[in-house]
Every structure is written in C-alpha cells, then in structure tokens.
Design an enzyme around this catalytic site. Sequence first.
Site, short mmCIF file in Angstrom:
data_model
loop_
_atom_site.label_atom_id
_atom_site.label_comp_id
_atom_site.label_asym_id
_atom_site.label_seq_id
_atom_site.Cartn_x
_atom_site.Cartn_y
_atom_site.Cartn_z
N HIS A 128 -5.59 -0.55 4.54
CA HIS A 128 -5.15 0.86 4.54
C HIS A 128 -6.26 1.66 5.22
O HIS A 128 -7.26 2.02 4.59
CB HIS A 128 -4.92 1.32 3.10
N THR A 130 0.86 -1.18 0.00
CA THR A 130 0.00 0.00 0.00
C THR A 130 0.89 1.23 0.00
O THR A 130 1.97 1.22 0.61
CB THR A 130 -1.03 -0.02 1.15
N CYS A 135 -2.95 8.00 7.66
CA CYS A 135 -3.58 6.67 7.62
C CYS A 135 -2.63 5.63 8.20
O CYS A 135 -1.42 5.87 8.30
CB CYS A 135 -3.90 6.29 6.18
#
Lengths: 215, 156
Positions: B43, B20, B26
């Site tokens: 994610h 990712t 995040c």
Amino acid sequence: MTTGRYPPLALDALREIFNIGAHHAARALGELLQVTVWISVPTLREVDFAEVEEIVGGEEPRVGAYLRFQGDLEGSFFFLLSPRDARALARRMTALLAGETEAHPPREDGEGVHFTELEWSALAEIGNILAGNFVATLFSFASLEMRMNVPGLAYDYALAILAEGMLAVGESADEILLGDARLSAGEQEIRGELVFLPHPRSVDVLLAALAVDEE
Amino acid sequence: MIHVPIAHMAVARPPAKLRTTGLGSCVGVVLYDPWARIAGMAHIMLPQASHGREGPPAKFADTGIPELVRRIEEAGGVRRRLRAKIAGGANMFPLLSNEFFRIGEKNVRAVRAALQELRIPVEAEDVGGTVGRTIEFDPESGKLTVWTVRGEVAVF
C-alpha cells in the site's frame, strides 16, 4: 503509541490549542444550525500511519470535509460524518434556509449514499465554517502567516479521505500527531469527528509560539 | 485474509488472500508468481523516498517495489515470472487540484516506472478517477477484486 518525539508537556500544550480550536468550530456549528453542540475532550496522540487506520477505520464510509493550510503553519483539518448523519445535518441546514423552524427527521432509505445538490452544498458550507473556525484559532495563537484553501468535500472510505492529510506529511515523517474530537449536535444525535494532522515542522513552530520548553 | 495497512507490505500464498482498504491517492501494488502461486501486496503512499531518510520501504514506490520483489523471492517466487496488478491513484478532491493534489497521478507514474525498471509487466490496472478503492488479491486464482464505497465491484 509509538516513538514519543514530543515531551508530555508539549503534547499537553498542543492538545489545549486543539481543544480550543475544536470548541470554536463546534460553537460555530451550533450557531449555524441553531442547535446545541456537545464536544468531547479532544485527544492528541503520536501515532504511526497504520495506527491512524486502526483508529478511524480503513473502509468506514464517511462524508469528509478536508482543509489544508500552508505557510508558517502547515497541516490538515478534517470533519468526518457517517453518510446518514451527514444527510441529517444537511437537511437541518436546508430546512433552516427554507425558513422552516422544525427540521424533518432524516429519512431512512437503505444505503443513505445519495445527496441532492442542495444537501451537498449545505455540507460544504458546514465544512467551511468548522474548518475556518478551527484554523482561525491556530492563526490567533501563533500570529503567523498562513494560507488556507476552500475545503474540499468527499464521500468515500475514511482512510482514503484522511490519507490526503497523511500524504502531505509523509515525506518527512513516519508518525504524525493525530488530534481527534467527537461532537454531537441536536436531538437527532448527529455525531461527527474532527481530525487535526499538523505537519511536524508546524508542531515545532506551535511549540515555539507557546514558548514550551522542550527540555 | 492478510490485511496490509497503509505504508506496509505483505506476502502470501494460497489459501491466504491479501487485502488493503481505503486506497485514495495511494496505490495498491500486487506482484505475483502465477506458477509458484506466491503474491505480495504493498500500500504505497508516495512516489519517492527523500535522500538520507530511513522509513518503511512500502511507503514509497521507488523503495517499496524492489523490496516487495525481494520478499517474494525470499518466499520462493521467481522474479522473471512476476506479473503486476495495480489499483488506486485517485484524485480524491478534484476541485482542489493543484500540483500537490495530483499526487495520485504521480504515484501511478512512479509505480509504473519502478515496475518497468524491474521488467515486470502490468497485467491489469484500475487507476485514476475520483473514488477510493478497497482491493483484495487471491494468489490461487490470480484475480484482483476492487470495491468502491458506493458498492461497485470489479474483478481484474
């Protein structure tokens, strides 16, 4: 393209606001740097979060100015540049401040990730002026209460920067309106991207202010 | 290579790897069963789903982590063998740090709490700071590789 929460007429009206805001921002940049700035016709589309990543690139390195505005209208405005173009733009501005009429061409030295403190301040100021002019356009359209902070500046992955704006709307939406305009400045062809992520609440407020009939 | 977009999750087994990109505030969560060599990655954008709203579960720590466990179990992993590795939760604009902008810290706390509730130990973490991260997990070796935009690489 995903759900289509907004009718085409509403999207056209919003795109016109974004268009005018982006042009004001671009003109301010041109005055600041004493160069001609070209701007493409901005697009405005409803996308889901994964599509934002496809459009901007997940791990493209970018210098990004970020402005968040709150109040009757909420949302985020970003100005993104490649590190090389960011440095060229910063040099142009610092050269002007030093009273030089010709800006030095950008020096190529590998990764292009290093910025002097002066260059970084110049970029912050450029971000400030672009974002301020864009948001001022929204103010004058909607005649509503709005607060804006001083923009932040970061050098990082495009997605890591833009996600700050996505998080701000993420609790109440899975799709966002992504406004996207490209501008280029001066003979050195500096290219930047203006990105506008309004909160869904604000989209409704803007549409009401424009008296767009949603029927 | 399986790419996990923002607010999404995926499960993989060797030779596939999970990746990712552009984690800022995040948090990237990896859960894996080292014995069955099955791994999942999410994610995650925000700590909690608000009540009465359906959304992609991977968007939130409180809905994403139990869902990731469920999908790993579905693929043949065993819950009590699961280990976690997490990365992200940066403060991308530290000069703007008011309540809202500390979302990275809140995300990390929410992820840790969700893992604790499921009794999944956190084996490694690379969280906080002010830089974004791109991560890749290899279910074969159990190694998590973390990159920053400045080219730094670390393996956990």
